[in-house]
Design a protein around this motif. Structure first.
Motif, mmCIF file in Angstrom:
data_model
loop_
_atom_site.group_PDB
_atom_site.id
_atom_site.type_symbol
_atom_site.label_atom_id
_atom_site.label_comp_id
_atom_site.label_asym_id
_atom_site.label_seq_id
_atom_site.Cartn_x
_atom_site.Cartn_y
_atom_site.Cartn_z
ATOM 1 N N GLY A 110 -9.611 32.030 28.735
ATOM 2 C CA GLY A 110 -8.418 31.431 29.322
ATOM 3 C C GLY A 110 -8.009 30.142 28.644
ATOM 4 O O GLY A 110 -7.440 29.255 29.264
ATOM 5 N N GLY A 111 -8.329 30.025 27.374
ATOM 6 C CA GLY A 111 -7.938 28.817 26.640
ATOM 7 C C GLY A 111 -6.465 28.860 26.300
ATOM 8 O O GLY A 111 -5.774 29.835 26.577
ATOM 9 N N ILE A 112 -5.983 27.772 25.695
ATOM 10 C CA ILE A 112 -4.574 27.732 25.323
ATOM 11 C C ILE A 112 -4.373 28.472 24.008
ATOM 12 O O ILE A 112 -4.955 28.120 22.983
ATOM 13 C CB ILE A 112 -4.095 26.271 25.230
ATOM 14 C CG1 ILE A 112 -4.080 25.670 26.645
ATOM 15 C CG2 ILE A 112 -2.701 26.207 24.615
ATOM 16 C CD1 ILE A 112 -3.887 24.186 26.676
ATOM 17 N N LYS A 113 -3.606 29.534 24.073
ATOM 18 C CA LYS A 113 -3.393 30.395 22.913
ATOM 19 C C LYS A 113 -2.314 29.841 22.009
ATOM 20 O O LYS A 113 -2.423 29.850 20.800
ATOM 21 C CB LYS A 113 -2.933 31.782 23.400
ATOM 22 C CG LYS A 113 -3.902 32.874 23.082
ATOM 23 C CD LYS A 113 -3.381 34.277 23.351
ATOM 24 C CE LYS A 113 -2.029 34.442 23.933
ATOM 25 N NZ LYS A 113 -1.748 35.837 24.331
ATOM 26 N N ALA A 114 -1.250 29.401 22.640
ATOM 27 C CA ALA A 114 -0.097 28.931 21.877
ATOM 28 C C ALA A 114 0.729 28.027 22.778
ATOM 29 O O ALA A 114 0.395 27.849 23.955
ATOM 30 C CB ALA A 114 0.736 30.113 21.409
ATOM 31 N N GLN A 115 1.790 27.452 22.217
ATOM 32 C CA GLN A 115 2.646 26.602 23.026
ATOM 33 C C GLN A 115 4.101 26.981 22.845
ATOM 34 O O GLN A 115 4.537 27.301 21.747
ATOM 35 C CB GLN A 115 2.439 25.152 22.623
ATOM 36 C CG GLN A 115 1.156 24.600 23.209
ATOM 37 C CD GLN A 115 1.001 23.134 22.901
ATOM 38 O OE1 GLN A 115 1.310 22.707 21.801
ATOM 39 N NE2 GLN A 115 0.525 22.381 23.867
ATOM 40 N N LYS A 161 -1.567 30.428 28.231
ATOM 41 C CA LYS A 161 -3.001 30.665 28.345
ATOM 42 C C LYS A 161 -3.278 32.127 28.069
ATOM 43 O O LYS A 161 -2.463 33.000 28.301
ATOM 44 C CB LYS A 161 -3.480 30.281 29.742
ATOM 45 C CG LYS A 161 -3.295 28.795 29.978
ATOM 46 C CD LYS A 161 -4.194 28.269 31.065
ATOM 47 C CE LYS A 161 -4.093 26.745 31.084
ATOM 48 N NZ LYS A 161 -3.519 26.238 32.302
ATOM 49 N N GLY A 162 -4.460 32.391 27.563
ATOM 50 C CA GLY A 162 -4.799 33.785 27.295
ATOM 51 C C GLY A 162 -6.193 33.878 26.735
ATOM 52 O O GLY A 162 -6.939 32.894 26.717
ATOM 53 N N GLY A 163 -6.587 35.051 26.293
ATOM 54 C CA GLY A 163 -7.922 35.227 25.729
ATOM 55 C C GLY A 163 -8.968 35.302 26.812
ATOM 56 O O GLY A 163 -8.690 35.096 27.992
ATOM 57 N N LEU A 164 -10.214 35.555 26.389
ATOM 58 C CA LEU A 164 -11.314 35.743 27.335
ATOM 59 C C LEU A 164 -11.592 34.505 28.159
ATOM 60 O O LEU A 164 -11.843 34.561 29.356
ATOM 61 C CB LEU A 164 -12.591 36.099 26.561
ATOM 62 C CG LEU A 164 -12.931 37.579 26.505
ATOM 63 C CD1 LEU A 164 -14.223 37.778 25.758
ATOM 64 C CD2 LEU A 164 -13.043 38.137 27.925
#
Lengths: 333, 337
Positions: free
Chosen positions: B23-28, B18-21
């Motif tokens: 809190g979405g899934i950025k990568a796996q 999770k990451g970004g403003l």
């Protein structure tokens, strides 16, 4: 320096720690020498005192609660007689070290470049530009790709293997005479370990530093060491050239250790092979051990082993062991 | 022929980053990415590979310690990966685990007796108090713990003895399968030998199946029947022990074996030193995952992901060099050490 004088001569090293329930004799009267350019492996299991020996050589044992006694002659000077200031001038320059866990021995908030330049400028009085250039050369030397870019990166941006390469680069920055490596590949995966071992052997050949390699891995010992010293419960129990030690170990502990290691290929030849066990556990170092330290676990122990401490006797050419029962080989003609 | 005790079919486990403003899934992280194997009754299958290859995640996924992303885990013919905790519970008894660190996997506030008694009580295996006591003593004897050990605390024991307690706890549930996750890796050489011998004896005596997860190839060779070699979330080679250790077919297996230092000085071995590091399981390489480090990689490896195929009796390999017609070439080039 004349050839006859060893680079390092340790005489009756005793490192004891005061603890609430008695004195812990972590290293209890260990003597050995290291010649210029040679690799001495110190092997043994947890708690045998091998790491404390390494820390004592560098005088990195906290005092108190620790206390180091004996003599550590490095190029003829007794390190234990030096002031902390004099010791600092030697540590990292002529006497260098690599530890097991590069993540904790590198400073996480400083760049790789800063940490390399710092060592160079501290010991070699070079200007910034020269330090920068030498630092990049060192990263190239230890096989870090894109060395120029890596200079501005932080330790966490590197993989475990790369971090250990950086540690080696820092350790080699001032062309040390003696490198102390405490379990340098233990935290690494086998394929990365193979890279680092190759690197160390190659650099040793090029730079000519002597190495004291502390490890529990007999495979690593066989691959890189010239001489081996086996420690058990704070004492040295055997020492020999690497081939002799593996071919004809004299001390029952060394024999047990070698028999307990599974070897690749062995079980393919003999389906019913069982690993040799050394029964029991290591004795507590908080009680003074009368007699042989290994007597409690030794299959050959007799009364004399429990009563008198065996001396380190020559059992074969260049081969010494502390055992009352080990046979002495006649000197080869 | 009866079904194997444990079957794992196309198991996948991705961990989201999770990451970004927002809190979405950025990568796996593709920790396990399509793994299939089985373990028969009384058999040892070893999962080997380097850190981050996904071997421990496979073990935990089987135990149901987290939800899996895709695939199936089948125990004795019954699919268990989607069961509720309540339905799973009696089945869980049949699979126990022994972890690497005997210091953190035992509750320091429980005496050894209670540690061993817990699974017996939990699964209602004892009919009476006397029976419970009898079971505890029998298990302690099996792992050769001294009888006075039962009244002591975990911290009073050395690493090897603690691992015996861990094994006793696993055995107390009367399992069919024990997952050993680096169970001997933290132990000293002489103690490691004791525990390895103990596991082998217990297997013979009780007919246990073992899933032995380890990075120590010499120990694996000593005690396993079959081996699955993992790299970046996939099995790259799987075969009976003799085939893997005497005639490896995947270039990664060969490199892995040749990297193990052998405790015999002056053996003149040809070592395949792999260049570079393991790529990130977040951004996987295209084509074959091993092509970035493989000394034999050719154009096809960079674009096409090789499947795990049967290359010989019971011998599975995921490598383009193992194609029919090319097999001989690769065998010569790779499996010679």
């Amino acid at each position: 320096m004349p050839d006859s004088l060893p680079l390092l001569e340790v005489v009756d090293l005793q490192t004891h720690f005061r603890t609430p329930d008695g004195i812990n004799r972590a290293v209890d009267g260990v003597s050995f020498t290291v010649k210029a350019g040679e690799t001495l492996a110190v092997v043994g299991e947890s708690g045998c005192g091998k790491s404390v020996t390494a820390m004592s050589l560098l005088r990195l044992v906290p005092e108190p609660p620790g206390k180091i006694a004996g003599r550590i002659l490095f190029q003829g000077r007794d390190l234990l007689a030096l002031t902390e200031r004099e010791m600092k001038a030697i540590r990292g320059k002529e006497l260098s070290m690599i530890f097991q866990e590069p993540m904790t021995s590198l400073n996480p908030v400083l760049t790789i470049g800063f940490q390399l330049r710092e060592t160079l400028r501290l010991h070699e009085k070079v200007d910034r530009r020269t330090a920068e250039r030498r630092a990049i050369e060192l990263l190239d030397l230890v096989g870090i790709p894109e060395s120029r870019r890596r200079m501005s990166e932080y330790p966490h941006q590197l993989s475990g293997g790369m971090r250990q390469r950086v540690m080696i680069a820092i350790a080699l920055a001032c062309s040390p005479k003696l490198l102390i490596a405490d379990e340098p590949t233990t935290a690494l995966d086998v394929t990365i370990q193979a890279q680092i071992l190759d690197l160390m052997t190659d650099l040793k050949r090029r730079i000519g530093a002597a190495i004291v390699l502390i490890t529990h891995d007999l495979g690593v010992v066989a691959e890189v060491a010239e001489r081996v010293m086996v420690m058990y419960a704070g004492r040295k129990v055997e020492e020999a050239p690497v081939a002799d030690l593996f071919r004809a170990p004299k001390h029952p502990y060394t024999q047990g250790l070698l028999g307990a290691v599974p070897r690749l290929g062995a079980s393919l030849l003999d389906a019913e092979s069982k690993l040799l066990e050394i029964p029991g556990v290591v004795p507590s170092l908080k009680q003074r051990i009368v007699g042989c330290v290994f007597a409690g676990r030794c299959p050959h122990a007799t009364d004399i082993c429990r009563e008198a401490m065996p001396a380190l006797d020559v059992k074969a050419p260049n081969h010494i062991a502390a055992c009352h029962h080990a046979a002495t080989e006649p000197a080869a003609a | 022929m009866s079904r194997p005790l444990l079957e794992v079919n196309d198991l996948k486990k991705y961990f989201p980053i999770k990451g970004g403003l927002l809190g979405g899934i950025k990568a796996q992280v593709h920790a396990v990415d399509g793994v299939s194997f089985h373990v028969s009754r009384g058999e040892t299958l070893s999962l080997v590979g380097e850190s981050g290859c996904g071997k421990s995640t496979v073990g935990r996924a089987i135990l149901g310690l987290f939800d899996i992303t895709a695939g199936q885990v089948v125990l004795d013919g019954k699919r268990i990966d989607q069961l509720s905790a309540r339905v799973l519970r009696p089945l869980r008894r049949r699979m126990q685990v022994v972890f690497q660190d005997p210091f953190s996997s035992l509750n320091p506030r429980m005496k050894v007796r209670d540690i061993i008694a817990e699974p017996v009580r939990n699964f209602g295996l004892a009919t009476s108090k006397a029976d419970l006591e009898h079971k505890i003593r029998a298990v302690a004897e099996l792992v050769r713990l001294p009888q006075d050990a039962l009244g002591r605390w975990p911290h009073e024991f050395s690493g090897g003895q603690r691992q015996r307690i861990g094994i006793a706890r696993a055995l107390a549930a009367e399992p069919d399968l024990i997952i050993c996750d680096e169970a001997v890796s933290a132990l000293d050489v002489s103690v490691k030998a004791q525990i390895v011998n103990l596991l082998q004896e217990l297997q013979k005596q009780l007919g246990l199946a073992l899933l032995f997860i380890s990075h120590d190839l010499a120990v694996v060779e000593h005690m396993t029947h079959r081996v699955a070699v993992m790299y970046l979330g996939r099995i790259v080679e799987m075969a009976p022990k003799r085939e893997i250790f005497a005639a490896p077919r995947h270039p990664y297996t060969s490199a892995l074996l040749s990297a193990v230092p052998v405790p015999e000085p002056a053996t003149d071995r040809r070592r395949v030193v792999l260049k570079g590091d393991v790529p990130s399981p977040i951004n996987l390489p295209s084509g074959c995952r091993f092509h970035t480090r493989c000394p034999y990689a050719f154009d096809r490896c960079r674009v096409e992901d090789p499947e795990l195929r049967l290359s010989d009796k019971d011998h599975f390999v995921a490598c383009h060099l193992q194609q029919p017609g090319l097999a001989g070439v690769a065998g010569v080039a790779v499996g010679q050490d």
